[in-house]
Design a protein around this motif. Structure first.
Motif, PDB file in Angstrom:
ATOM      1  N   GLY A 102      45.814  41.401  49.049  1.00  0.00           N
ATOM      2  CA  GLY A 102      46.012  42.446  48.049  1.00  0.00           C
ATOM      3  C   GLY A 102      46.746  41.981  46.813  1.00  0.00           C
ATOM      4  N   ARG A 103      46.758  40.668  46.562  1.00  0.00           N
ATOM      5  CA  ARG A 103      47.465  40.130  45.399  1.00  0.00           C
ATOM      6  C   ARG A 103      46.531  39.737  44.265  1.00  0.00           C
ATOM      7  NH1 ARG A 103      49.546  37.401  49.659  1.00  0.00           N
ATOM      8  NH2 ARG A 103      48.815  35.339  48.921  1.00  0.00           N
ATOM      9  N   ARG A 104      45.230  39.800  44.511  1.00  0.00           N
ATOM     10  CA  ARG A 104      44.227  39.501  43.482  1.00  0.00           C
ATOM     11  C   ARG A 104      43.106  40.538  43.545  1.00  0.00           C
ATOM     12  NH1 ARG A 104      43.995  35.659  39.390  1.00  0.00           N
ATOM     13  NH2 ARG A 104      41.830  35.304  39.895  1.00  0.00           N
ATOM     14  N   ILE A 105      42.558  40.884  42.391  1.00  0.00           N
ATOM     15  CA  ILE A 105      41.453  41.833  42.326  1.00  0.00           C
ATOM     16  C   ILE A 105      40.143  41.056  42.487  1.00  0.00           C
ATOM     17  CG2 ILE A 105      40.272  43.557  40.913  1.00  0.00           C
ATOM     18  CD1 ILE A 105      42.926  43.892  39.380  1.00  0.00           C
ATOM     19  N   PRO A 106      39.324  41.378  43.487  1.00  0.00           N
ATOM     20  CA  PRO A 106      38.058  40.644  43.664  1.00  0.00           C
ATOM     21  C   PRO A 106      37.030  41.037  42.609  1.00  0.00           C
ATOM     22  CG  PRO A 106      38.200  42.422  45.258  1.00  0.00           C
ATOM     23  CD  PRO A 106      39.526  42.394  44.533  1.00  0.00           C
ATOM     24  N   ARG A 107      36.298  40.049  42.109  1.00  0.00           N
ATOM     25  CA  ARG A 107      35.197  40.322  41.192  1.00  0.00           C
ATOM     26  C   ARG A 107      34.032  40.924  41.968  1.00  0.00           C
ATOM     27  NH1 ARG A 107      35.032  36.656  36.366  1.00  0.00           N
ATOM     28  NH2 ARG A 107      32.777  36.757  36.596  1.00  0.00           N
ATOM     29  N   GLN A 108      33.121  41.554  41.252  1.00  0.00           N
ATOM     30  CA  GLN A 108      31.966  42.163  41.910  1.00  0.00           C
ATOM     31  C   GLN A 108      31.148  41.121  42.660  1.00  0.00           C
ATOM     32  OE1 GLN A 108      29.145  44.138  39.344  1.00  0.00           O
ATOM     33  NE2 GLN A 108      28.376  45.402  41.018  1.00  0.00           N
ATOM     34  N   GLU A 109      30.956  39.949  42.053  1.00  0.00           N
ATOM     35  CA  GLU A 109      30.142  38.923  42.711  1.00  0.00           C
ATOM     36  C   GLU A 109      30.799  38.441  44.006  1.00  0.00           C
ATOM     37  OE1 GLU A 109      31.122  34.682  40.803  1.00  0.00           O
ATOM     38  OE2 GLU A 109      30.220  36.068  39.385  1.00  0.00           O
ATOM     39  N   TYR A 110      32.139  38.451  44.062  1.00  0.00           N
ATOM     40  CA  TYR A 110      32.857  38.075  45.281  1.00  0.00           C
ATOM     41  C   TYR A 110      32.508  39.068  46.397  1.00  0.00           C
ATOM     42  CZ  TYR A 110      36.835  36.860  48.326  1.00  0.00           C
ATOM     43  OH  TYR A 110      37.625  36.471  49.383  1.00  0.00           O
ATOM     44  N   LEU A 111      32.559  40.349  46.064  1.00  0.00           N
ATOM     45  CA  LEU A 111      32.295  41.394  47.057  1.00  0.00           C
ATOM     46  C   LEU A 111      30.838  41.359  47.521  1.00  0.00           C
ATOM     47  CD1 LEU A 111      34.317  44.294  45.405  1.00  0.00           C
ATOM     48  CD2 LEU A 111      34.981  42.942  47.409  1.00  0.00           C
ATOM     49  N   VAL A 112      29.930  41.142  46.592  1.00  0.00           N
ATOM     50  CA  VAL A 112      28.506  41.091  46.949  1.00  0.00           C
ATOM     51  C   VAL A 112      28.233  39.898  47.863  1.00  0.00           C
ATOM     52  CG1 VAL A 112      26.185  40.682  46.042  1.00  0.00           C
ATOM     53  CG2 VAL A 112      27.719  42.299  44.892  1.00  0.00           C
ATOM     54  N   ARG A 113      28.787  38.734  47.507  1.00  0.00           N
ATOM     55  CA  ARG A 113      28.574  37.540  48.322  1.00  0.00           C
ATOM     56  C   ARG A 113      29.230  37.688  49.696  1.00  0.00           C
ATOM     57  NH1 ARG A 113      25.404  34.332  50.209  1.00  0.00           N
ATOM     58  NH2 ARG A 113      25.993  32.158  50.510  1.00  0.00           N
ATOM     59  N   ALA A 114      30.441  38.284  49.710  1.00  0.00           N
ATOM     60  CA  ALA A 114      31.123  38.509  50.987  1.00  0.00           C
ATOM     61  C   ALA A 114      30.311  39.442  51.871  1.00  0.00           C
ATOM     62  CB  ALA A 114      32.511  39.096  50.736  1.00  0.00           C
ATOM     63  N   ASP A 115      29.708  40.449  51.275  1.00  0.00           N
ATOM     64  CA  ASP A 115      28.882  41.391  52.029  1.00  0.00           C
ATOM     65  C   ASP A 115      27.713  40.666  52.689  1.00  0.00           C
ATOM     66  OD1 ASP A 115      28.441  44.708  51.890  1.00  0.00           O
ATOM     67  OD2 ASP A 115      26.643  43.542  52.339  1.00  0.00           O
ATOM     68  N   GLU A 116      27.111  39.743  51.953  1.00  0.00           N
ATOM     69  CA  GLU A 116      25.969  38.997  52.493  1.00  0.00           C
ATOM     70  C   GLU A 116      26.402  38.075  53.635  1.00  0.00           C
ATOM     71  OE1 GLU A 116      24.606  36.970  49.053  1.00  0.00           O
ATOM     72  OE2 GLU A 116      23.594  38.720  48.190  1.00  0.00           O
ATOM     73  N   VAL A 117      27.488  37.332  53.403  1.00  0.00           N
ATOM     74  CA  VAL A 117      27.949  36.370  54.399  1.00  0.00           C
ATOM     75  C   VAL A 117      28.424  37.057  55.677  1.00  0.00           C
ATOM     76  CG1 VAL A 117      29.720  34.628  54.894  1.00  0.00           C
ATOM     77  CG2 VAL A 117      28.507  34.597  52.702  1.00  0.00           C
ATOM     78  N   LEU A 118      29.113  38.177  55.513  1.00  0.00           N
ATOM     79  CA  LEU A 118      29.656  38.900  56.669  1.00  0.00           C
ATOM     80  C   LEU A 118      28.686  39.928  57.231  1.00  0.00           C
ATOM     81  CD1 LEU A 118      33.298  39.448  55.329  1.00  0.00           C
ATOM     82  CD2 LEU A 118      32.464  37.668  56.879  1.00  0.00           C
ATOM     83  N   GLN A 119      27.493  40.021  56.621  1.00  0.00           N
ATOM     84  CA  GLN A 119      26.447  40.944  57.079  1.00  0.00           C
ATOM     85  C   GLN A 119      26.997  42.356  57.250  1.00  0.00           C
ATOM     86  OE1 GLN A 119      24.662  39.209  60.609  1.00  0.00           O
ATOM     87  NE2 GLN A 119      23.944  37.407  59.508  1.00  0.00           N
ATOM     88  N   ALA A 120      27.606  42.843  56.168  1.00  0.00           N
ATOM     89  CA  ALA A 120      28.259  44.163  56.209  1.00  0.00           C
ATOM     90  C   ALA A 120      27.327  45.306  55.836  1.00  0.00           C
ATOM     91  CB  ALA A 120      29.475  44.161  55.281  1.00  0.00           C
TER      92      ALA A 120
END
Length: 289
Positions: free
Chosen positions: A68-86
């Motif tokens: 919670g110390r950095r704001i994630p960029r949209q591309e970070y969240l999209v890529r994380a969603d793909e990798v974690l199959q969310a």
């Protein structure tokens, strides 16, 4: 900012994405998103470093986002969603994250502007933020003394530009600007940046829902000489206004005080060049015929 293929992103690649510790709501949102990212990563058995490589980010940045110390960029969240199959659940958190991307005060102003059906702005010393190009905004912000840290500069520029989404609203609000002549002569950022800024004024001034007027320097004194005035009117008939030289510079929704600000703004608009004359004046500055 582009990053070389194969190199993991670090904080240096993404300036201006720190969490404002004084923004309680923002801190809560980013902490919640970070916690969900960490829980999902651990649920699939991935270490932070392994996860970082998979999405193209350094391990330290992954820990800071999850903490919670950095704001994630949209591309970070999209890529994380793909990798974690969310299934889109992580990517969808961008709708909340993007609201806290910008400083609290700017967010509050942007929220009011986004709701207003009528916006009136008079600027005495600068070109209004809603009209600034990215280069002009960055130059003005960087000129502050003491200087802002580079990360803060980028954050403030992004916030100022985000407010300009008001021009894309449908139905469009009625927007009125009055700018003093003197700031238009100041070549902020150099000749090319200055010309692009004047071209931007012409672009916005030609929009059907926008009225842009220039206050000549050789005019009589008027009520706006103490500084900026802004008036916002909303669909339910309520309004809010602020003037640098009125009521301690604080926003007000008190009817009597609003009438005073509206009187001031009306006098200012009456003394300024007409919209057609104003656009012709800007063209003259650009050397156009």
């Amino acid at each position: 900012m582009s990053v070389e293929a194969g190199r993991l992103r670090t904080e240096a690649d993404e300036p201006g994405w720190e969490v404002d510790p004084d923004d309680e709501w923002g801190v809560a949102v980013i902490a919640t998103v970070g916690r969900q990212l960490k829980l999902r990563r651990e649920a699939v058995g991935m270490r932070a470093g392994e996860f970082g490589v998979a999405i193209g980010y350094g391990e330290d940045l992954v820990y800071k986002i999850e903490g919670g110390r950095r704001i994630p960029r949209q591309e970070y969240l999209v890529r994380a969603d793909e990798v974690l199959q969310a299934g889109g659940l992580i990517a969808a958190t961008w709708e909340d994250v993007k609201k806290v991307r910008y400083p609290k005060k700017v967010r509050e102003l942007g929220k009011l502007e986004a709701m207003a059906v009528e916006i009136g702005v008079y600027e005495c010393n600068i070109i209004a933020g809603l009209l600034q190009t990215p280069e002009h905004a960055r130059t003005v912000i960087e000129a502050a003394q003491p200087p802002y840290p580079p990360d803060d500069v980028e954050r403030m520029v992004a916030a100022r530009l985000a407010r300009q989404s008001v021009f894309d609203r449908d139905p469009a609000p009625s927007i009125h600007f009055v700018l003093e002549e003197a700031p238009l002569h100041r070549q902020v950022g150099g000749t090319m940046v200055w010309r692009r800024q004047l071209e931007r004024l012409l672009e916005v001034g030609r929009l059907r829902n926008v009225t842009l007027q220039i206050m000549p320097t050789n005019t009589e004194a008027h009520p706006g000489l103490d500084g900026r005035i802004e008036l916002l009117k909303f669909p339910d008939g309520t309004a809010v206004g602020r003037g640098d030289g009125a009521f301690g510079g604080r926003p007000t929704s008190e009817p009597k005080q609003l009438r005073i600000l509206e009187l001031w703004y009306g006098i200012i608009r009456a003394q300024a060049l007409s919209p057609r004359e104003s656009l012709a004046f800007i063209k003259q500055l650009l050397g156009e015929t």
